[in-house]
Design an enzyme around this catalytic site. Structure first.
Site, PDB file in Angstrom:
ATOM      1  N   SER A  89       0.837  -1.213   0.000  1.00 52.88           N
ATOM      2  CA  SER A  89       0.000   0.000   0.000  1.00 52.88           C
ATOM      3  C   SER A  89       0.868   1.256   0.000  1.00 52.88           C
ATOM      4  CB  SER A  89      -0.953   0.003   1.197  1.00 52.88           C
ATOM      5  OG  SER A  89      -0.262   0.224   2.415  1.00 52.88           O
ATOM      6  N   ASN A  90       2.037   1.186   0.639  1.00 50.56           N
ATOM      7  CA  ASN A  90       2.941   2.344   0.584  1.00 50.56           C
ATOM      8  C   ASN A  90       3.482   2.518  -0.828  1.00 50.56           C
ATOM      9  OD1 ASN A  90       3.525   3.757   3.257  1.00 50.56           O
ATOM     10  ND2 ASN A  90       3.504   1.603   3.851  1.00 50.56           N
TER      11      ASN A  90
ATOM     12  N   ARG B   2      22.360 -15.340   4.224  1.00 50.42           N
ATOM     13  CA  ARG B   2      21.687 -14.033   4.137  1.00 50.42           C
ATOM     14  C   ARG B   2      22.557 -13.073   3.326  1.00 50.42           C
ATOM     15  NH1 ARG B   2      21.115  -9.465   7.331  1.00 50.42           N
ATOM     16  NH2 ARG B   2      22.749 -10.124   8.766  1.00 50.42           N
TER      17      ARG B   2
ATOM     18  N   MET C 171      10.389  -6.629   4.899  1.00 48.64           N
ATOM     19  CA  MET C 171      10.439  -7.245   6.221  1.00 48.64           C
ATOM     20  C   MET C 171      11.757  -7.961   6.511  1.00 48.64           C
ATOM     21  SD  MET C 171       7.731  -6.011   7.070  1.00 48.64           S
ATOM     22  CE  MET C 171       7.340  -6.638   8.679  1.00 48.64           C
ATOM     23  N   ARG C 172      12.838  -7.568   5.820  1.00 46.88           N
ATOM     24  CA  ARG C 172      14.115  -8.217   6.114  1.00 46.88           C
ATOM     25  C   ARG C 172      15.136  -7.169   6.525  1.00 46.88           C
ATOM     26  NH1 ARG C 172      14.670 -13.311   4.313  1.00 46.88           N
ATOM     27  NH2 ARG C 172      16.925 -13.109   4.249  1.00 46.88           N
TER      28      ARG C 172
ATOM     29  N   ASN D 138      13.648   4.006   4.950  1.00 46.28           N
ATOM     30  CA  ASN D 138      12.678   2.997   5.380  1.00 46.28           C
ATOM     31  C   ASN D 138      11.522   3.707   6.050  1.00 46.28           C
ATOM     32  OD1 ASN D 138      11.663   0.349   6.105  1.00 46.28           O
ATOM     33  ND2 ASN D 138      12.351   0.763   8.185  1.00 46.28           N
TER      34      ASN D 138
ATOM     35  N   HIS E 280       8.802   3.082   8.951  1.00 45.55           N
ATOM     36  CA  HIS E 280       8.599   2.178  10.075  1.00 45.55           C
ATOM     37  C   HIS E 280       7.379   2.645  10.868  1.00 45.55           C
ATOM     38  CE1 HIS E 280       9.670  -0.524  13.363  1.00 45.55           C
ATOM     39  NE2 HIS E 280       9.464   0.481  14.184  1.00 45.55           N
TER      40      HIS E 280
ATOM     41  N   SER F  30       7.434   6.641  11.118  1.00 46.25           N
ATOM     42  CA  SER F  30       8.675   7.398  10.884  1.00 46.25           C
ATOM     43  C   SER F  30       9.296   6.989   9.555  1.00 46.25           C
ATOM     44  CB  SER F  30       9.709   7.094  11.995  1.00 46.25           C
ATOM     45  OG  SER F  30       9.157   7.294  13.281  1.00 46.25           O
TER      46      SER F  30
ATOM     47  N   GLU G 259      22.008  -0.452  12.080  1.00 42.11           N
ATOM     48  CA  GLU G 259      21.186  -0.876  13.221  1.00 42.11           C
ATOM     49  C   GLU G 259      19.708  -0.916  12.815  1.00 42.11           C
ATOM     50  OE1 GLU G 259      20.751   1.965  16.330  1.00 42.11           O
ATOM     51  OE2 GLU G 259      19.258   0.702  17.353  1.00 42.11           O
ATOM     52  N   LEU G 260      19.032  -1.977  13.088  1.00 41.49           N
ATOM     53  CA  LEU G 260      17.619  -2.133  12.733  1.00 41.49           C
ATOM     54  C   LEU G 260      16.812  -0.930  13.238  1.00 41.49           C
ATOM     55  CD1 LEU G 260      15.283  -3.973  11.654  1.00 41.49           C
ATOM     56  CD2 LEU G 260      15.048  -4.777  14.003  1.00 41.49           C
ATOM     57  N   ASP G 261      16.166  -0.238  12.285  1.00 42.36           N
ATOM     58  CA  ASP G 261      15.299   0.908  12.634  1.00 42.36           C
ATOM     59  C   ASP G 261      16.065   1.965  13.431  1.00 42.36           C
ATOM     60  OD1 ASP G 261      12.740  -1.534  13.256  1.00 42.36           O
ATOM     61  OD2 ASP G 261      13.199  -0.451  11.400  1.00 42.36           O
TER      62      ASP G 261
ATOM     63  N   GLU H 234       0.851   6.848   7.071  1.00 37.08           N
ATOM     64  CA  GLU H 234       2.140   6.498   6.450  1.00 37.08           C
ATOM     65  C   GLU H 234       2.202   6.954   4.998  1.00 37.08           C
ATOM     66  OE1 GLU H 234       3.572   2.502   6.836  1.00 37.08           O
ATOM     67  OE2 GLU H 234       2.537   2.259   8.729  1.00 37.08           O
TER      68      GLU H 234
HETATM   69  C1  GRF Z   1       3.361  -0.783   6.979  1.00 38.23           C
HETATM   70  O1  GRF Z   1       2.874  -0.531   8.277  1.00 38.23           O
HETATM   71  C2  GRF Z   1       4.817  -0.423   6.934  1.00 38.23           C
HETATM   72  O2  GRF Z   1       5.157   0.647   7.787  1.00 38.23           O
HETATM   73  C3  GRF Z   1       5.445  -1.671   7.437  1.00 38.23           C
HETATM   74  O3  GRF Z   1       4.759  -2.669   6.696  1.00 38.23           O
HETATM   75  C4  GRF Z   1       3.366  -2.296   6.707  1.00 38.23           C
HETATM   76  C5  GRF Z   1       2.705  -2.695   5.416  1.00 38.23           C
HETATM   77  O4  GRF Z   1       3.135  -1.839   4.423  1.00 38.23           O
HETATM   78  N1  GRF Z   1       6.862  -1.687   7.250  1.00 38.23           N
HETATM   79  P1  GRF Z   1       2.599  -1.984   2.893  1.00 38.23           P
HETATM   80  O5  GRF Z   1       1.083  -1.947   2.922  1.00 38.23           O
HETATM   81  O6  GRF Z   1       3.093  -3.335   2.383  1.00 38.23           O
HETATM   82  O7  GRF Z   1       3.179  -0.821   2.174  1.00 38.23           O
END
Ligand code: GRF
Length: 203
Positions: free
Chosen positions: A12-13, A64, A89-90, A106, A108, A135, A142-144, A173
């Site tokens: 969605s972002n 990784r 998500m990684r 990123n 978050h 944010s 460092e993560l986030d 967001e």
């Molecule tokens: C969002 O809350 C984003 O901040 C997080 O993943 C969620 C889903 O994002 N990192 P999206 O709909 O896949 O853009």
């Protein structure tokens, strides 16, 4: 201004960025969307918008590091000015981040430095905070942990559960990410070696 996006899920972002660019609100071009999940709806959104979309499967790589080396070689191949992690998500390997400091951001779903990591909305509820949000930050090893560029705040309401709070945050967001990418595409945002964010040019 060339933007590449990394996404793992719904996208969605990503969709908000696609729409904002199409509406002329962000002076940039999306040159590639990459995912660690072949079935991520984000990839379909990219394809529907005519943007090159590529999935790189972690299980195809022994480590990784090998995964990240391959992924970022593919990202480099589209020569982005900026890499946007939007629902990615990684954790990005340190070598990949340090080679791109100031060129990876990123989004978050928390008011960093509060609530890093996962399940941020439940963390906020458990902590009993009255305000929560999202944010956009420069990615650091460092993560986030990287310098925060911009934030959006939402109230935590009585009776909120994690899903309700997540929905309220997600709605904020999208405009937050679009506004931040607009500034980055206008090259009005920079970060120095002190990792402080500077806004240049007219307000
Ligand atoms: C969002 O809350 C984003 O901040 C997080 O993943 C969620 C889903 O994002 N990192 P999206 O709909 O896949 O853009």
């Amino acid at each position: 201004f060339r933007i590449a996006v990394l996404a793992s899920g719904t996208g969605s972002n990503l969709q908000a960025v696609i729409d904002a660019i199409a509406a002329g609100r962000v002076p940039a071009r999306l040159v590639g969307v990459f995912s660690d999940r072949p079935k991520a709806p984000a990839l379909d959104r990219a394809r529907d918008a005519g943007i090159p979309a590529l999935a790189v499967r972690p299980r195809d790589f022994a480590t990784r590091l090998a995964f990240d080396e391959h992924l970022f070689s593919q990202v480099d191949a589209v020569h982005p000015d900026l890499i946007v992690c939007a629902g990615y998500m990684r954790l990005v390997s340190e070598f990949a981040v340090t080679a791109r400091l100031g060129r990876i951001v990123n989004i978050h779903p928390s008011l960093l430095p509060a609530f890093k990591g996962l399940h941020t909305h439940q963390q906020a509820l458990d902590a009993g905070v009255e305000e929560h949000g999202a944010s956009v930050h420069f990615v650091s090893p460092e993560l986030d942990g990287g310098p925060v560029i911009a934030q959006a705040r939402v109230p935590v309401l009585r009776g909120d559960d994690a899903a309700g709070l997540a929905g309220r945050v997600l709605a904020r967001e999208h405009p937050l990410l679009v506004a931040t990418l607009r500034l980055l595409a206008q090259r009005r945002l920079s970060t120095g070696s002190d990792m402080q964010v500077r806004l240049d040019g007219q307000p």
